[in-house]
Motif scaffolding. Structure first.
Motif, mmCIF file in Angstrom:
data_model
loop_
_atom_site.group_PDB
_atom_site.id
_atom_site.type_symbol
_atom_site.label_atom_id
_atom_site.label_comp_id
_atom_site.label_asym_id
_atom_site.label_seq_id
_atom_site.Cartn_x
_atom_site.Cartn_y
_atom_site.Cartn_z
ATOM 1 N N ASP A 123 0.820 -1.206 0.000
ATOM 2 C CA ASP A 123 0.000 0.000 0.000
ATOM 3 C C ASP A 123 0.864 1.270 0.000
ATOM 4 O OD1 ASP A 123 -2.300 1.474 0.039
ATOM 5 O OD2 ASP A 123 -2.613 1.328 2.204
ATOM 6 N N LEU A 124 1.835 1.303 -0.918
ATOM 7 C CA LEU A 124 2.760 2.432 -0.944
ATOM 8 C C LEU A 124 2.791 3.118 -2.317
ATOM 9 C CD1 LEU A 124 4.717 3.554 1.282
ATOM 10 C CD2 LEU A 124 6.553 2.320 0.136
ATOM 11 N N GLU A 125 1.750 2.864 -3.147
ATOM 12 C CA GLU A 125 1.789 3.410 -4.514
ATOM 13 C C GLU A 125 1.913 4.934 -4.514
ATOM 14 O OE1 GLU A 125 -0.719 1.352 -3.367
ATOM 15 O OE2 GLU A 125 -1.667 0.338 -5.068
ATOM 16 N N GLY A 126 1.190 5.571 -3.586
ATOM 17 C CA GLY A 126 1.150 7.030 -3.578
ATOM 18 C C GLY A 126 2.504 7.680 -3.337
ATOM 19 N N ALA A 127 3.372 6.979 -2.617
ATOM 20 C CA ALA A 127 4.669 7.579 -2.250
ATOM 21 C C ALA A 127 5.841 6.903 -2.953
ATOM 22 C CB ALA A 127 4.857 7.482 -0.744
ATOM 23 N N ARG A 168 -3.673 2.113 11.535
ATOM 24 C CA ARG A 168 -4.227 1.688 10.245
ATOM 25 C C ARG A 168 -3.216 0.853 9.466
ATOM 26 N NH1 ARG A 168 -4.563 2.768 4.980
ATOM 27 N NH2 ARG A 168 -2.747 4.114 5.094
ATOM 28 N N GLN A 169 -1.962 1.311 9.505
ATOM 29 C CA GLN A 169 -0.907 0.570 8.800
ATOM 30 C C GLN A 169 -0.676 -0.800 9.448
ATOM 31 O OE1 GLN A 169 2.214 3.427 9.227
ATOM 32 N NE2 GLN A 169 1.618 4.595 7.423
ATOM 33 N N ARG A 170 -0.777 -0.834 10.768
ATOM 34 C CA ARG A 170 -0.619 -2.113 11.470
ATOM 35 C C ARG A 170 -1.686 -3.104 11.021
ATOM 36 N NH1 ARG A 170 1.918 -1.822 17.185
ATOM 37 N NH2 ARG A 170 3.123 0.051 16.920
ATOM 38 N N LEU A 171 -2.933 -2.620 10.962
ATOM 39 C CA LEU A 171 -4.036 -3.491 10.547
ATOM 40 C C LEU A 171 -3.798 -4.007 9.145
ATOM 41 C CD1 LEU A 171 -7.340 -1.857 11.830
ATOM 42 C CD2 LEU A 171 -6.423 -4.114 12.387
ATOM 43 N N HIS A 172 -3.356 -3.100 8.272
ATOM 44 C CA HIS A 172 -3.085 -3.488 6.885
ATOM 45 C C HIS A 172 -1.985 -4.537 6.836
ATOM 46 C CE1 HIS A 172 -1.125 -3.022 2.898
ATOM 47 N NE2 HIS A 172 -2.386 -3.095 2.507
ATOM 48 N N MET A 173 -0.942 -4.312 7.624
ATOM 49 C CA MET A 173 0.191 -5.250 7.621
ATOM 50 C C MET A 173 -0.206 -6.598 8.198
ATOM 51 S SD MET A 173 3.151 -5.575 6.545
ATOM 52 C CE MET A 173 3.164 -3.896 5.951
ATOM 53 N N ILE A 174 -1.054 -6.572 9.225
ATOM 54 C CA ILE A 174 -1.520 -7.838 9.806
ATOM 55 C C ILE A 174 -2.295 -8.621 8.743
ATOM 56 C CG2 ILE A 174 -3.212 -8.788 11.453
ATOM 57 C CD1 ILE A 174 -2.206 -6.654 13.463
ATOM 58 N N GLY A 175 -3.164 -7.916 8.019
ATOM 59 C CA GLY A 175 -3.941 -8.565 6.951
ATOM 60 C C GLY A 175 -3.018 -9.121 5.876
ATOM 61 N N LEU A 176 -2.003 -8.344 5.504
ATOM 62 C CA LEU A 176 -1.073 -8.769 4.461
ATOM 63 C C LEU A 176 -0.305 -10.019 4.883
ATOM 64 C CD1 LEU A 176 0.772 -8.328 1.970
ATOM 65 C CD2 LEU A 176 2.096 -6.759 3.364
ATOM 66 N N LEU A 177 0.202 -10.010 6.110
ATOM 67 C CA LEU A 177 0.987 -11.165 6.564
ATOM 68 C C LEU A 177 0.098 -12.402 6.691
ATOM 69 C CD1 LEU A 177 3.346 -9.444 9.190
ATOM 70 C CD2 LEU A 177 3.918 -10.193 6.885
ATOM 71 N N ARG A 178 -1.151 -12.185 7.108
ATOM 72 C CA ARG A 178 -2.078 -13.331 7.212
ATOM 73 C C ARG A 178 -2.312 -13.938 5.830
ATOM 74 N NH1 ARG A 178 -5.796 -11.168 11.488
ATOM 75 N NH2 ARG A 178 -4.938 -12.038 13.396
ATOM 76 N N THR A 179 -2.523 -13.062 4.836
ATOM 77 C CA THR A 179 -2.761 -13.549 3.467
ATOM 78 C C THR A 179 -1.546 -14.339 2.974
ATOM 79 O OG1 THR A 179 -4.018 -11.543 3.084
ATOM 80 C CG2 THR A 179 -3.416 -12.805 1.135
#
Lengths: 308, 246
Positions: A123-127, A168-179
């Motif tokens: 989730d880093l496309e913007g930067a 928010r980033q933590r939640l995203h990262m948790i979801g990513l690592l779970r996937t």
């Protein structure tokens, strides 16, 4: 897990620096799924991750990753991605250039596309086209993760990956690592925060003072952590009478009245917390405060080590 | 792009930081500035191009510039942790080392070979150069010696930066104490001095340019030193242990 399916194996591994023992006779083997390496700062987590990543030689024992010896074996990095704790990334590179460099060094057939995928994943496309020097701590963490997973390794090692991330980033990262774990990857991440490990990990390795204090299912570790001797400070309408009443309880093995404070030593957390209200009511004493005194993670780890 | 090219490119960008580049440009300008001063104050009598370039470039500027680039090429990355992103890739350690040496050596040579030649030409342009010498050929011979010396020093300083975290200090000790003092006092020790190899290469190309103790053996010594430093650097990098563990 053990045997040929194990992705990460430590067999009686120790590592010392001069006279200082950083890791002491640690053994475990892990397969696919997410495992948390939990311990206070200085416990030896980074040393273990660095040995698994082939960046440190074990002083004794054997470390293998994906069936290969990790030390002095650059070929192992085809199947391993490492996210180091240190933030160091060349500040002049853009996020995209950094991830593309990682893809090219992995000799991927289409580095640009692989880098774009990894950047999207974190989730880093913007930067992505800004220099890393302008990134926040959380963004640097994510660009390092993108660099580590650009070649889609079956094994991912992350050292304190949530440092600097907002909720928010933590939640995203948790979801990513779970996937990623659901896709069959073996993921080992270190953390000194109990709640982080609880939310993410399937299994836990608890490290304290270089030793493996506990390992296994998180619920089992949680039970061990709570069902241990605790000390509570209690304030009530009649501390002396309450102290006498507590001593009739099997869960309590000591009380002390000093400086106007009642301290109660109990055999296990759950038994005492269930009994405390009943005992106070039976003694006709009003409770004002019941507070555990030693619930620091450090004391939990020390207890786990002492019982092994 | 090849893996070698990829590592070389990132090293080049990292080495060309604003402050470091400015400082190295200033160092490289010293021979030219001194050459201008000599030219402006030229008095009758022989001016020895070889002695001039030896005193300014070979003894001082070359080891200093190579030291800064050589120890920064890999040593700084190992120190600040950025090297981990390259070390955790399936790349032969010798490839990393050779890319680092090539970039550090090329940058050193790119600054100092032109500086040597311009400074030499300024002196050679004087009418009263040493009789019997060909100052222009001597200048180019020393320029080639500096070219080889750039890569040789770079290899040694890259290796030093892997062997010790105090590569800059140890390298400075080598250049100042060993090459500057001890190699002049201990007979036979000059064969372990890069400065002598640079002089020897120049002397081999143009005998009137400069005098050296190693003479035409300098080429062989330089080749052996270059290979040895590269091999040591590669072997040491293969067993390099990252710092910052708990």
């Amino acid at each position: 897990m053990s045997g040929p399916d194990a992705a990460l194996v430590l067999e009686r591994v120790s590592r010392w620096y001069g006279n200082v023992v950083a890791v002491n006779d640690v053994s475990f083997s892990l397969g696919p799924g997410i495992t948390g390496l939990l311990g206070p700062n200085g416990a030896g987590k980074t040393t273990i991750l660095h040995m698994l990543a082939g960046l440190l030689r074990p002083s004794a024992g054997r470390v293998s990753v994906g069936g290969q010896v990790a030390w002095r074996n650059p070929a192992v990095y085809r199947s391993v991605g490492l996210v180091p704790e240190r933030e160091a990334v060349h500040a002049f590179l853009t996020g995209r250039a950094f991830v593309e460099m990682a893809a090219r060094l992995q000799r991927l057939p289409d580095p640009r596309a692989a880098a774009a995928r990894a950047i999207t994943t974190v989730d880093l496309e913007g930067a992505a086209d800004r220099p890393v020097g302008t990134y926040s701590k959380g963004m640097r963490q994510r660009v390092k993760i993108a660099g580590a997973l650009v070649h889609e390794p079956p094994i991912l090692l992350l050292d304190e990956p949530f440092n600097g991330m907002d909720p928010r980033q933590r939640l995203h990262m948790i979801g990513l690592l779970r996937t990623m774990a659901e896709a069959g990857r073996a993921i080992l991440f270190s953390s000194h925060i109990l709640e982080e490990v609880e939310r993410l990990a399937d299994g836990v390795l608890v490290i304290h003072a270089g030793r493996l204090a506990a390992s296994g299912d998180f619920r089992e570790i949680r039970r061990l952590m709570t069902d241990r001797p605790h000390t509570f400070v209690v304030r009530s309408s009649d501390d002396r009478r309450l102290a006498a009443a507590f001593m009739t309880e099997a869960a309590v093995f000591g009380t002390e009245l000093r400086d106007g404070r009642l301290t109660v030593r109990v055999a296990e957390f759950g038994g005492f917390t269930r009994a405390v209200a009943r005992v106070a009511r039976g003694a006709s004493v009003s409770l004002f405060e019941v507070a555990p005194t030693d619930d620091s993670l450090e004391s939990v780890f020390a207890y786990l080590v002492s019982r092994r | 792009m090849t893996i070698f090219g990829e590592i070389a490119q990132i090293t080049l960008r990292a080495l060309l930081g604003r402050r470091r580049t400015l400082l190295m440009l200033l160092l490289a300008a010293i021979p030219i500035l001194v050459g201008l001063l000599v030219r402006a104050n030229a008095r009758p009598g022989p001016v020895d191009v070889g002695a001039f370039l030896d005193a300014i470039v070979i003894r001082v500027v070359l080891p200093l510039v190579a030291l800064v680039f050589g120890t920064a090429a890999l040593g700084s990355e190992l120190e600040d942790g950025t090297a981990v992103h390259v070390l955790t890739k399936p790349i032969r350690r010798s490839t990393i080392v050779l890319a680092k040496i090539t970039v550090a050596g090329t940058l050193t040579a790119a600054l100092l070979v032109p500086s040597t030649i311009v400074a030499g030409m300024l002196i050679a342009g004087l009418l009263n150069t040493r009789p019997g010498s060909d100052p222009i050929t001597a200048t180019f011979a020393i320029g080639l010696g500096v070219l080889v010396g750039s890569y040789l020093y770079a290899a040694i300083f890259v290796a030093l930066s892997i062997v010790t975290s105090r590569g800059l200090l140890v390298g400075l000790g080598y250049a100042l104490i060993w090459e500057g003092i001890l190699a002049g006092l201990l007979p036979g020790s000059q064969v372990f001095s890069v400065r002598e190899y640079v002089r020897g290469i120049a002397e081999t190309l143009e005998p009137s340019s400069i005098e050296s103790i190693v003479g035409s053996s300098a080429v062989a010594y330089a080749a052996i030193a270059l290979v040895t430093a590269s091999v040591i650097a590669s072997l040491r990098l293969a067993v390099y242990e990252v710092r910052g563990g708990e």
